[in-house]
Scaffold this motif. Structure first.
Motif, PDB file in Angstrom:
ATOM      1  N   HIS A   1      42.741 -44.641  35.052  1.00 40.78           N
ATOM      2  CA  HIS A   1      43.876 -45.581  35.061  1.00 40.78           C
ATOM      3  C   HIS A   1      43.420 -46.983  34.665  1.00 40.78           C
ATOM      4  O   HIS A   1      44.163 -47.731  34.060  1.00 40.78           O
ATOM      5  CB  HIS A   1      44.513 -45.686  36.448  1.00 40.78           C
ATOM      6  CG  HIS A   1      44.971 -44.382  37.029  1.00 40.78           C
ATOM      7  ND1 HIS A   1      44.144 -43.572  37.752  1.00 40.78           N
ATOM      8  CD2 HIS A   1      46.167 -43.764  36.993  1.00 40.78           C
ATOM      9  CE1 HIS A   1      44.821 -42.507  38.153  1.00 40.78           C
ATOM     10  NE2 HIS A   1      46.048 -42.589  37.712  1.00 40.78           N
TER      11      HIS A   1
ATOM     12  N   LEU B   1      49.096 -42.948  31.555  1.00 38.98           N
ATOM     13  CA  LEU B   1      47.870 -42.791  32.344  1.00 38.98           C
ATOM     14  C   LEU B   1      46.869 -43.820  31.832  1.00 38.98           C
ATOM     15  O   LEU B   1      46.216 -44.517  32.607  1.00 38.98           O
ATOM     16  CB  LEU B   1      47.260 -41.393  32.194  1.00 38.98           C
ATOM     17  CG  LEU B   1      45.913 -41.272  32.906  1.00 38.98           C
ATOM     18  CD1 LEU B   1      46.096 -40.934  34.375  1.00 38.98           C
ATOM     19  CD2 LEU B   1      44.985 -40.282  32.255  1.00 38.98           C
TER      20      LEU B   1
ATOM     21  N   VAL C   1      51.586 -46.988  39.447  1.00 42.86           N
ATOM     22  CA  VAL C   1      50.917 -46.891  38.146  1.00 42.86           C
ATOM     23  C   VAL C   1      51.456 -45.736  37.301  1.00 42.86           C
ATOM     24  O   VAL C   1      50.948 -45.477  36.219  1.00 42.86           O
ATOM     25  CB  VAL C   1      49.375 -46.748  38.269  1.00 42.86           C
ATOM     26  CG1 VAL C   1      48.766 -48.030  38.794  1.00 42.86           C
ATOM     27  CG2 VAL C   1      48.985 -45.556  39.112  1.00 42.86           C
ATOM     28  N   HIS C   2      52.488 -45.046  37.789  1.00 39.70           N
ATOM     29  CA  HIS C   2      53.047 -43.920  37.050  1.00 39.70           C
ATOM     30  C   HIS C   2      54.520 -44.158  36.719  1.00 39.70           C
ATOM     31  O   HIS C   2      55.380 -43.411  37.169  1.00 39.70           O
ATOM     32  CB  HIS C   2      52.925 -42.621  37.851  1.00 39.70           C
ATOM     33  CG  HIS C   2      51.526 -42.233  38.178  1.00 39.70           C
ATOM     34  ND1 HIS C   2      51.212 -41.466  39.271  1.00 39.70           N
ATOM     35  CD2 HIS C   2      50.349 -42.485  37.561  1.00 39.70           C
ATOM     36  CE1 HIS C   2      49.907 -41.262  39.314  1.00 39.70           C
ATOM     37  NE2 HIS C   2      49.355 -41.870  38.290  1.00 39.70           N
TER      38      HIS C   2
ATOM     39  N   HIS D   1      49.224 -36.534  35.691  1.00 41.23           N
ATOM     40  CA  HIS D   1      48.036 -35.699  35.956  1.00 41.23           C
ATOM     41  C   HIS D   1      48.296 -34.209  35.701  1.00 41.23           C
ATOM     42  O   HIS D   1      47.825 -33.348  36.425  1.00 41.23           O
ATOM     43  CB  HIS D   1      47.550 -35.938  37.384  1.00 41.23           C
ATOM     44  CG  HIS D   1      47.139 -37.355  37.626  1.00 41.23           C
ATOM     45  ND1 HIS D   1      45.897 -37.830  37.296  1.00 41.23           N
ATOM     46  CD2 HIS D   1      47.824 -38.413  38.126  1.00 41.23           C
ATOM     47  CE1 HIS D   1      45.824 -39.121  37.592  1.00 41.23           C
ATOM     48  NE2 HIS D   1      46.986 -39.498  38.089  1.00 41.23           N
TER      49      HIS D   1
ATOM     50  N   HIS E   1      45.088 -39.903  45.898  1.00 47.81           N
ATOM     51  CA  HIS E   1      46.034 -40.352  44.880  1.00 47.81           C
ATOM     52  C   HIS E   1      46.911 -39.143  44.527  1.00 47.81           C
ATOM     53  O   HIS E   1      46.618 -38.030  44.947  1.00 47.81           O
ATOM     54  CB  HIS E   1      45.212 -40.848  43.670  1.00 47.81           C
ATOM     55  CG  HIS E   1      46.005 -41.302  42.500  1.00 47.81           C
ATOM     56  ND1 HIS E   1      46.730 -42.469  42.507  1.00 47.81           N
ATOM     57  CD2 HIS E   1      46.178 -40.759  41.255  1.00 47.81           C
ATOM     58  CE1 HIS E   1      47.312 -42.626  41.317  1.00 47.81           C
ATOM     59  NE2 HIS E   1      46.990 -41.606  40.546  1.00 47.81           N
TER      60      HIS E   1
HETATM   61 ZN   LIG Z   1      47.439 -41.432  38.561  1.00 48.91          ZN
END
Ligand SMILES: [Zn+2]
Length: 295
Positions: A57, A82, A124-125, A131, A195
């Motif tokens: 990231h 990502l 952050v997504h 993933h 995470h």
């Molecule tokens: Zn992530």
């Protein structure tokens, strides 16, 4: 034989001996480097940016990354942001002909936020959970994207790429069968991860991730969140914390000690931990470590 014809034949022969120029590809992650080599074989030259042990990231963007992209024909990425840093190096490369191969194209996406994004969340997504490559059933979509991209750059190699892809998928299908057999008795088992890296993995194998060490994806642990997580784990009887290779273990170990849980080191990328130097070994490691801990 005419001199001209002889010269032509000699040129053909020397070209054949030297080989076709290879397609120059840069990949963001080690997993994608492996998949690109699997499909491209000896027709591609692959250079990878992020090591398996790094947190993908966030990476420090180096000028050398832009130089690599400058001379590349394709950049293979996971996508869904990502690689938050990808636009910066793509722009910095000033390579107008660069083909960006976004491997998320054919993947069914999970955890896609609603219409309005809450910037304060620090998630952050923003385009959903990226993933997806940790579900081995998604690899055929990843390979399909890479195969199409390489075929655009080298159309006469299309059949070669396709046949490399098919043989890998055959091998992978056999391993997926093994992994499903190992995980079958563990359906419905609960765990916590640091995470949200294992959402697709958990969905595939029927595991239930009840919480995260991070309060939100990308936000470091806080004491108040850890306290909440401890009560949640006690209530739900969670005994396993899955910890990605690149996160600190102080908080997970503290939580594990308080709840009587075990911390299991998992890897999200090829080469992230010892003995995970290709995708099949990586999945073998994650499946077997979790199966042992959850039993
Ligand atoms: Zn992530």
């Amino acid at each position: 034989m005419k001199k001209g014809l002889l010269l032509f034949l000699l040129t053909c022969l020397s070209l054949a001996l030297m080989g076709q120029p290879k397609v120059k590809v840069v990949t963001s992650l080690s997993d994608l480097a492996e998949f690109t080599r699997v499909i491209g074989g000896d027709r591609v030259e692959v250079d990878n940016l992020v090591r398996g042990s790094q947190n993908p990231h966030y990476i420090d963007v180096k000028p050398s990354y832009m130089m690599k992209l400058k001379s590349a024909q394709a950049f293979v990425i996971i996508g869904m942001q990502l690689e938050l840093w990808a636009p910066q190096i793509i722009d910095g490369s000033r390579n107008a002909n660069l083909l960006v191969i976004d491997c998320s194209k054919y993947v069914h996406k999970m955890e896609v936020p609603g219409t309005k994004l809450d910037a304060s969340a620090g998630d952050v997504h923003p385009f959903g959970n990226p993933h997806y490559w940790l579900d081995p059933e998604n690899i055929r979509f990843v390979l399909q994207g890479i195969c199409e991209g390489l075929a655009k750059l080298s159309p006469h190699d299309q059949e070669y790429f396709q046949s490399n892809m098919d043989s890998y998928l055959e091998r992978l299908a056999q391993k997926i069968g093994e992994w499903k057999t190992i995980m079958a008795p563990l359906r419905g088992k609960k765990l916590v991860t640091y995470h949200t890296s294992f959402s697709y993995f958990a969905e595939r194998f029927g595991l239930h991730i009840v919480g995260y060490v991070e309060p939100k994806p990308g936000i470091p642990p806080t004491p108040s969140h850890s306290t909440e997580l401890i009560s949640l784990m006690r209530e739900a009887g969670v005994k396993v914390i899955g910890l990605e290779q690149y996160y600190e273990d102080n908080t997970p170990l503290h939580i594990a000690e308080t709840t009587g849980a075990t911390v299991v080191r998992l890897s999200t990328s090829v080469g992230g931990l010892e003995g995970t130097d290709d995708y099949i070994r990586l999945m073998d490691h994650n499946v077997r470590s979790l199966a042992t801990a959850l039993q």
